[in-house]
Motif scaffolding. Structure first.
Motif: not given
Lengths: 391, 537
Positions: A39, A42-43, A46, A97, A100-101, A104-105, A108-109, A111-112, B318, B325, B377-378, B382
């Motif tokens: 995370v 990623l922060h 971006v 974008l 970045l996506a 991020a994806t 996300m996966l 984390m899940d 997602l 975005m 996720p970020v 925040y």
């Protein structure tokens, strides 16, 4: 003692930005889990993308502001359209974008992915404390703001928060977890929505009545990690911190054994006959931790909102009615039947009837409370209806 | 359609001044009077909401509880937001719409003047009702302006009054929106096509559709709260088979477009001001129109990015991340277009231009943090921290509020015929622009360091930046008294310098209002204008 504290405070202030003061940070913490590090990455990604775009856009803008001004005699041109650049500055951001996506994806996966967890802890949000249940070994307790912070945070308490260690970020009983163990958390709430956040773990999750949310963590480094409730949950939203202590596995095992011993002891304590003095002594601290934030430390209440304890007809009246009210709650008054163990419950009940200016002269035994608690039906949101009184 | 204009031109409405005395302001149906009422009311509420903000910042100046109880603190955060959103920013833009839309499209008045009057007074009643909850048993609502259940159901006597206030504000907004749409569609000068309308008119047309779409949704959500509390329903009560998260979905389906209701007219005013002071036509007029429409459309399909932490299924997380975005693209187009408008212009920097440039820069900062938060996720870090507080205040204060100031300085000379004091106004600008950053920039650090929002007290490592932020808040707050002074001074004669009809150099090439005399007569465009300015599209 007080002068000593004051002196310590003054020394701190005199040394300028002393230790309690200087540890502010500007950026997000990297944290102590693989997820929190992803995370953080990623922060930073971006953030740098934004800085870069910002420099480009503002650079052009300020160049223009500096050079293309009337006071320098600059003559305005009259262009007002260019399909080419319009397409260009639509496509370039789109590409950024997408870039970045993708990461991020991935995060996300990750984390899940809750599977293969080695232990489970159920977290229940209450106004205004946290309940922790270790689903694998039955350890179960409530965790609320520690007494020192609680005293200092009262309106005009006269206590300098800088003299309180970990002001507002300390609890009476922290959550203890082993390191390098995949822990599944289950989140729910008993009254309103709360949110459980320890920044070093890399995420927060809402605890919602009627819902069970999931998240996982695996702490890589032993240590103490602090967080707070992050969903507005009423008056004391700012005063329900979270403390997680991550221990090496052998230390954790020792802690578990110790907790089991305490559970046996407190079960025994609930069976024995207590004297009024002992109950009063215990009741005073239970009152300070659970009741004082609304009914005030001296039992005077808050006119119009929170009734006084002192000289209250309910408190000094029929004991069964008073105990029943505390067990089940009413309106803003939370149901303490699930929250306090029999000894604490009996102690505080005896304390409010015989302290804070009241003197009914009676007492109630933990054993009596225990049987009353056993009669409370399990709260309906609770899927594995373990009774609080079982400990 | 515009034949309607001619029919209405009977003698009663000819050179017929305002009603004498105080009654003028109660019964007026004149778009300029109602615009003035809206703007003055908004200014008053700006100070009321600002005072609440200063109470918040005073309590947060130092760790420990010094001034207010936690419950009252929560009431303040709640009421500050509701008053600023529904009492200050939205009415201020409706005030601009009332004044400017008829002037910009060459119409004699709004299409539905009596409804116009009613929607203003409904707004006043709604806000007064809302403010009255401060004095009720149990205090004003303290659950945040989002009014999430189950917490909001713990509100004392205030709950039904707050809900009814929301209904009234909603009715007022819907009536205002209908009026704006009816005016724009039916009362444009016969020669003005839709794609020749000034961008301010375009953005309000789109905003009005947003309002009509969302206010009933909000009214429905709060009505469900009402029945949950008083009529034994369980829409949001899990114990009765309901769902507390359902409320959040409904609320944010209203709430996200709602924040664009406050920003789209902002874009419109900025797009009106920047070309005038760059002495160039607006760059990419049609792409600005399409970008506004695209942002409005997207606003309806991104709501759950306010709820990433409620535990949505992965597919939902997602989808809302990607959709959110996407907003960066049309918003980026707008910022690039404003920059291109300035490029190779012949710029001067009167106060309206200064506020507009500050808007473009600082709104972009708010947009950057918006992009950061779009990454789900970020956002788990925040969410509900001061980082969010910093983000939305950057998109509201140095964006919407700054543009309201810019618009005020831009049009006040036209409306009153008097010039404001440029030196004082520039002083006001610099004070505001610097202090707003002292106020909000440190809040990014606080949020990243782990300070949750809506807390009345905090751990000591947050002390330094909170103190800085509070200092900025007080400078910013008191600077606005200067604005009040300048406005009053201008209305009462200004610098004594009488302004020309176009006020700003060559402004008449940009929009119709500058072709009228200064001050603008009570009745204008009784006959539609023959020539439409062409510089703005």
């Amino acid at each position: 003692m007080k002068t000593k504290q004051l002196f310590a405070g003054l020394t701190l202030m005199a040394t300028g930005l002393g230790t309690a003061h200087a540890d502010y940070t500007l950026n997000l913490m990297e944290g102590v889990t693989s997820i929190s590090k992803d995370v953080y990455g990623l922060h930073m990604l971006v953030l740098w993308v934004c800085v870069f775009i910002g420099i480009a856009v503002f650079g052009v803008m300020f160049y223009s502001i500096y050079y293309h001004r009337k006071s320098r005699g600059y003559k305005a041109s009259s262009f007002h359209e260019s399909t080419k650049v319009e397409i260009l500055w639509t496509i370039i951001p789109t590409i950024i974008l997408i870039a970045l996506a993708i990461p991020a994806t991935k995060v996300m996966l990750e984390m899940d992915d809750i599977k293969d967890s080695e232990m489970s802890i159920k977290v229940t949000g209450w106004q205004w404390k946290w309940e922790y249940e270790y689903l694998d070994n039955g350890i179960h307790f409530f965790s609320s703001l520690d007494e020192a912070s609680n005293k200092a945070r009262q309106l005009n308490s006269g206590i300098d928060p800088r003299t309180v260690p970990n002001y507002l970020l300390e609890v009476d009983k922290p959550l203890v977890v082993p390191v390098n163990t995949k822990i599944r958390f289950l989140f729910t709430a008993a009254d309103v929505i709360h949110s459980w956040w320890v920044p070093d773990l890399g995420w927060k999750k809402d605890t919602i009545p009627g819902y069970i949310n999931e998240a996982w963590t695996s702490v890589e480094k032993a240590g103490t990690y602090r967080g707070q409730c992050t969903e507005l949950c009423g008056k004391d939203h700012g005063f329900m911190p979270i403390v997680v202590i991550a221990m090496e596995k052998p230390d954790y095992e020792a802690w578990v054994a110790e907790q089991k011993g305490i559970a046996v002891e407190s079960a025994a304590a609930a069976e024995k006959d207590w004297s009024q003095e002992d109950l009063l002594a215990k009741g005073e601290s239970v009152y300070a931790n659970n009741c004082a934030s609304c009914h005030m430390a001296d039992g005077a209440g808050l006119a119009g909102t929170f009734p006084a304890i002192t000289s209250s007809a309910v408190v000094t009246g029929d004991m069964n009615a008073q105990v029943e009210l505390m067990l089940n709650g009413k309106g803003m008054m939370p149901a303490f039947g699930q929250m306090l163990d029999p000894v604490d419950f009996a102690a505080v009940s005896t304390f409010i009837r015989n302290g804070l200016g009241n003197s009914v002269g009676d007492l109630i035994q933990p054993a009596a409370i225990k049987s009353l608690q056993a009669a409370i039906p399990a709260v309906e949101y609770d899927d594995d209806d373990e009774q609080t009184s079982s400990l | 359609m515009s034949a309607v204009v001619a029919e209405h031109e009977h003698d009663d409405h000819h050179d017929h001044g305002p009603e004498k005395g105080f009654l003028r302001w109660i019964i007026t149906t004149n778009h300029k009077d109602i615009g003035t009422l809206y703007l003055l009311f908004a200014l008053a509420m700006f100070f009321v909401g600002g005072t609440m903000a200063l109470i918040i910042r005073a309590e947060l100046f130092e760790p420990g509880m010094q001034f207010v109880s936690p419950q009252f603190f929560n009431s303040m955060t709640t009421m500050h937001a509701l008053v600023m959103v529904f009492g200050a920013v939205m009415p201020a833009f409706v005030g601009f719409a009332n004044w400017q839309i008829p002037l910009m499209i060459g119409a004699p008045d709004m299409a539905l003047p009596r409804m116009n009057n009613m929607s203003f007074w409904m707004l006043v009643a709604g806000i007064l009702l809302l403010a009255s909850t401060l004095f009720m048993e149990g205090g004003a609502p303290a659950s945040g302006w989002t009014l999430y259940p189950p917490l909001v159901l713990q509100t004392g006597a205030a709950l039904p009054f707050a809900i009814f206030a929301v209904h009234m504000l909603g009715i007022s907004s819907i009536m205002g929106a209908i009026n704006i749409i009816a005016t724009i569609f039916n009362m444009r000068a016969p020669k003005m096509t839709l794609m020749e309308m000034p961008l301010f008119v375009w953005t309000w047309l789109i905003t009005a559709f947003l309002l009509i779409a969302i206010m009933p949704v909000f009214a429905g959500a709060v009505t469900m709260l009402l029945t949950d509390r008083f009529f034994d329903t369980s829409f949001f009560d899990a114990a009765g088979g309901g769902d507390p998260v359902l409320y959040q979905h409904i609320f944010w389906f209203f709430g996200h477009p709602e924040v664009y209701v406050m920003i789209l007219p902002t874009f419109g005013v900025a797009s009106t001001i920047i070309p005038v002071f760059a002495r160039k036509p607006l760059f990419g007029y049609s792409s600005m129109v399409y970008a506004t429409a695209a942002i409005a459309f997207l606003s309806f399909i991104v709501w759950a990015h306010h709820m990433f932490t409620v535990g949505m299924p992965m597919a939902g997380e997602l989808y809302f991340m990607y959709a959110t975005m996407l907003i960066a693209i049309p918003t980026g187009v707008k910022i690039f277009n404003w920059t291109a408008t300035m490029w190779q212009g012949s710029m001067t920097f009167e106060t309206p231009m200064l506020f507009s440039i500050a808007f473009v820069v600082l709104f972009t900062l708010g947009g950057f943090t918006g992009l950061m938060m779009a990454l789900a996720p970020v956002d788990f870090q925040y969410h509900d921290t001061y980082f969010i507080v910093a983000h939305f205040h950057y998109t509201l204060v140095p964006a919407s509020i700054f543009i309201l100031m810019a618009g005020g300085y831009f049009w006040l000379p036209k409306w009153t015929g008097n010039m404001y004091d440029e030196r004082l106004a520039k002083f006001h600008f610099w004070l505001s622009a610097i202090s707003v950053n002292i106020l909000f920039f440190p809040q990014h650090f606080l949020g990243l360091a782990g300070m949750p929002r809506r807390i009345p007290d905090y751990a000591v490592q947050f002390a330094d930046w909170n103190m800085v932020s509070s200092v900025g808040a007080f400078i910013f707050g008191f600077s606005q008294l200067l604005f009040l002074y300048i406005v009053i001074q201008t209305i009462r004669g200004g610098t004594g310098e009488k302004v020309t009809d176009e006020v700003w150099e060559d402004a008449h090439k940009h929009s119709l209002e500058w072709t009228l005399p200064s001050p603008v007569p009570y009745h204008t465009f009784a006959t539609p204008p023959e020539k439409i300015p062409t510089e703005h599209f």
